[in-house]
Motif scaffolding. Structure first.
Motif, PDB file in Angstrom:
ATOM      1  N   GLU A   1       0.442  37.990 -10.078  1.00  0.00           N
ATOM      2  CA  GLU A   1      -0.453  38.051 -11.231  1.00  0.00           C
ATOM      3  C   GLU A   1      -0.317  39.340 -12.031  1.00  0.00           C
ATOM      4  OE1 GLU A   1      -1.485  35.378 -11.855  1.00  0.00           O
ATOM      5  OE2 GLU A   1      -2.199  34.280 -10.092  1.00  0.00           O
ATOM      6  N   GLY A   2       0.557  40.246 -11.559  1.00  0.00           N
ATOM      7  CA  GLY A   2       0.830  41.477 -12.289  1.00  0.00           C
ATOM      8  C   GLY A   2       2.142  41.373 -13.046  1.00  0.00           C
ATOM      9  N   PRO A   3       3.209  41.943 -12.528  1.00  0.00           N
ATOM     10  CA  PRO A   3       4.482  41.948 -13.253  1.00  0.00           C
ATOM     11  C   PRO A   3       5.052  40.567 -13.563  1.00  0.00           C
ATOM     12  CG  PRO A   3       4.510  43.540 -11.459  1.00  0.00           C
ATOM     13  CD  PRO A   3       3.264  42.735 -11.284  1.00  0.00           C
ATOM     14  N   VAL A   4       4.766  39.559 -12.738  1.00  0.00           N
ATOM     15  CA  VAL A   4       5.380  38.254 -12.968  1.00  0.00           C
ATOM     16  C   VAL A   4       4.708  37.502 -14.111  1.00  0.00           C
ATOM     17  CG1 VAL A   4       5.868  35.985 -11.964  1.00  0.00           C
ATOM     18  CG2 VAL A   4       6.279  38.043 -10.628  1.00  0.00           C
ATOM     19  N   ASP A   5       3.457  37.080 -13.940  1.00  0.00           N
ATOM     20  CA  ASP A   5       2.836  36.310 -15.031  1.00  0.00           C
ATOM     21  C   ASP A   5       1.819  37.118 -15.844  1.00  0.00           C
ATOM     22  OD1 ASP A   5       0.404  36.351 -13.672  1.00  0.00           O
ATOM     23  OD2 ASP A   5       0.625  34.325 -12.890  1.00  0.00           O
ATOM     24  N   GLN A   6       1.493  38.337 -15.388  1.00  0.00           N
ATOM     25  CA  GLN A   6       0.684  39.304 -16.139  1.00  0.00           C
ATOM     26  C   GLN A   6      -0.709  38.784 -16.501  1.00  0.00           C
ATOM     27  OE1 GLN A   6       2.852  41.743 -18.977  1.00  0.00           O
ATOM     28  NE2 GLN A   6       4.776  40.793 -18.363  1.00  0.00           N
ATOM     29  N   MET A   7      -1.233  37.894 -15.686  1.00  0.00           N
ATOM     30  CA  MET A   7      -2.567  37.381 -15.932  1.00  0.00           C
ATOM     31  C   MET A   7      -3.627  38.471 -15.860  1.00  0.00           C
ATOM     32  SD  MET A   7      -4.656  34.262 -14.056  1.00  0.00           S
ATOM     33  CE  MET A   7      -5.135  35.211 -12.606  1.00  0.00           C
ATOM     34  N   LEU A   8      -3.381  39.516 -15.078  1.00  0.00           N
ATOM     35  CA  LEU A   8      -4.354  40.593 -14.932  1.00  0.00           C
ATOM     36  C   LEU A   8      -4.679  41.260 -16.263  1.00  0.00           C
ATOM     37  CD1 LEU A   8      -3.180  42.362 -11.642  1.00  0.00           C
ATOM     38  CD2 LEU A   8      -5.179  40.904 -11.952  1.00  0.00           C
ATOM     39  N   TRP A   9      -3.733  41.248 -17.190  1.00  0.00           N
ATOM     40  CA  TRP A   9      -3.928  41.975 -18.446  1.00  0.00           C
ATOM     41  C   TRP A   9      -3.929  41.084 -19.688  1.00  0.00           C
ATOM     42  CZ3 TRP A   9       0.515  43.530 -15.399  1.00  0.00           C
ATOM     43  CH2 TRP A   9       0.177  44.476 -14.407  1.00  0.00           C
ATOM     44  N   ASN A  10      -3.514  39.847 -19.553  1.00  0.00           N
ATOM     45  CA  ASN A  10      -3.397  38.961 -20.707  1.00  0.00           C
ATOM     46  C   ASN A  10      -4.756  38.339 -21.032  1.00  0.00           C
ATOM     47  OD1 ASN A  10      -2.757  37.094 -22.649  1.00  0.00           O
ATOM     48  ND2 ASN A  10      -1.009  36.234 -21.556  1.00  0.00           N
ATOM     49  N   PRO A  11      -5.386  38.707 -22.149  1.00  0.00           N
ATOM     50  CA  PRO A  11      -6.722  38.176 -22.464  1.00  0.00           C
ATOM     51  C   PRO A  11      -6.725  36.705 -22.848  1.00  0.00           C
ATOM     52  CG  PRO A  11      -5.901  39.481 -24.291  1.00  0.00           C
ATOM     53  CD  PRO A  11      -4.908  39.645 -23.169  1.00  0.00           C
ATOM     54  N   ARG A  12      -5.537  36.153 -23.109  1.00  0.00           N
ATOM     55  CA  ARG A  12      -5.457  34.730 -23.481  1.00  0.00           C
ATOM     56  C   ARG A  12      -4.499  33.993 -22.550  1.00  0.00           C
ATOM     57  NH1 ARG A  12      -9.195  32.327 -25.946  1.00  0.00           N
ATOM     58  NH2 ARG A  12      -7.694  30.736 -26.579  1.00  0.00           N
TER      59      ARG A  12
END
Length: 283
Positions: free
Chosen positions: A80-91
């Motif tokens: 959820e960090g470097p791979v799909d970046q859900m931690l930071w993606n607001p959308r």
């Protein structure tokens, strides 16, 4: 069951874990509908190879569940960090993540504490540890490796390839890239978790009688797995999937989970019968 027969079955344990991890992490939870079942082949290189890699590295170095849990937490932040970046993606995924987790958002981190907690719990427990624990019940010696050196190297390469594939797919879908400071910070935390996992050293097995060990192991893993069964029925309703399709997936995957727990229970019971094959204690 003789030791030679058990050894021959270990590649099947590895294959089972490879596919069980994404089935639990995505399909049993209801994130993926049953109509997307072929996509398990795209998810397994990251989920399955990740779980298998964590299990093999832990057992090969003579370590137990404390190490496994920390490595699973590292996996959670990788996905959820470097791979799909859900931690930071607001959308992320077309969902207003910023609004959903606004109350616990920390500007210095660029993410929400509640979101991090959700990510760590979902992937550490269910995507990694539960599948490992369930499949290990079917092994007579849970501490023994399932793969050789070549198999371990291939698993690592498959995991890296799976992560790269999904990272590219997520970028193509949303064209979002987190600031370099966020990515560097997450990599530092991931590295710290991995170092700590192997710094723990080897620990003695718990002093439980032979009958109690499989029962405790199954109670924890089976209970957690069945939690996803009932949660999937409610979670699937929140997705853009027809009610009939969602319900069908819930029934099929939930029924499969129940059957798997029942099979694990029978296997554990056979191993604790007088004269049955006794395994080494799990740690």
């Amino acid at each position: 069951m003789t030791e030679s027969r058990e050894h021959r079955r270990r590649p099947w344990h590895a294959i089972a874990l490879f596919f069980l991890a994404p089935l639990v992490g995505e399909y049993l939870l209801g994130n993926q509908p049953i109509t997307a079942l072929p996509s398990v082949l795209l998810l397994a290189p990251m989920y399955g190879a990740g779980a298998l890699l964590i299990r093999e590295l832990t057992r090969r170095t003579g370590r137990g569940w404390p190490t496994m849990i920390l490595l699973a937490a590292a996996y959670s932040l990788i996905e959820e960090g470097p791979v799909d970046q859900m931690l930071w993606n607001p959308r992320y995924g077309g969902v207003d993540m910023g609004l959903a987790y606004a109350e616990t958002y920390v500007p210095a981190l660029g993410t929400s504490v509640a979101l991090v907690q959700d990510v760590l719990s979902m992937h550490t427990i269910w995507s990694i540890c539960v599948p490992i624990a369930i499949i290990e019940i079917f092994d007579g010696d849970r501490r023994s490796p399932w793969l050789g050196r070549i198999g371990l190297a291939v698993t690592g390469a498959v995991f890296a390839g799976g992560c790269a594939f999904l990272a590219v797919a997520q970028y193509d879908a949303g064209h979002f890239i987190a600031p370099p400071a966020r990515l560097i910070g997450s990599v530092a935390v991931i590295a710290a978790l991995v170092v700590t996992a192997f710094a723990l050293g080897r620990r003695p097995a718990p002093r439980l009688d032979t009958a109690a060990r499989p029962a405790h192991h199954l109670a924890l893993a089976g209970g957690a797995l069945l939690t996803y069964v009932w949660l999937g029925f409610t979670h699937a309703q929140d997705l853009d999937v027809s009610p009939g399709t969602a319900l069908l997936g819930n029934v099929v995957f939930g029924g499969g989970a129940v059957a798997l727990v029942a099979a694990a229970a029978r296997c554990a019971e056979r191993r604790t019968r007088p004269g049955g094959h006794q395994h080494h204690p799990a740690r």
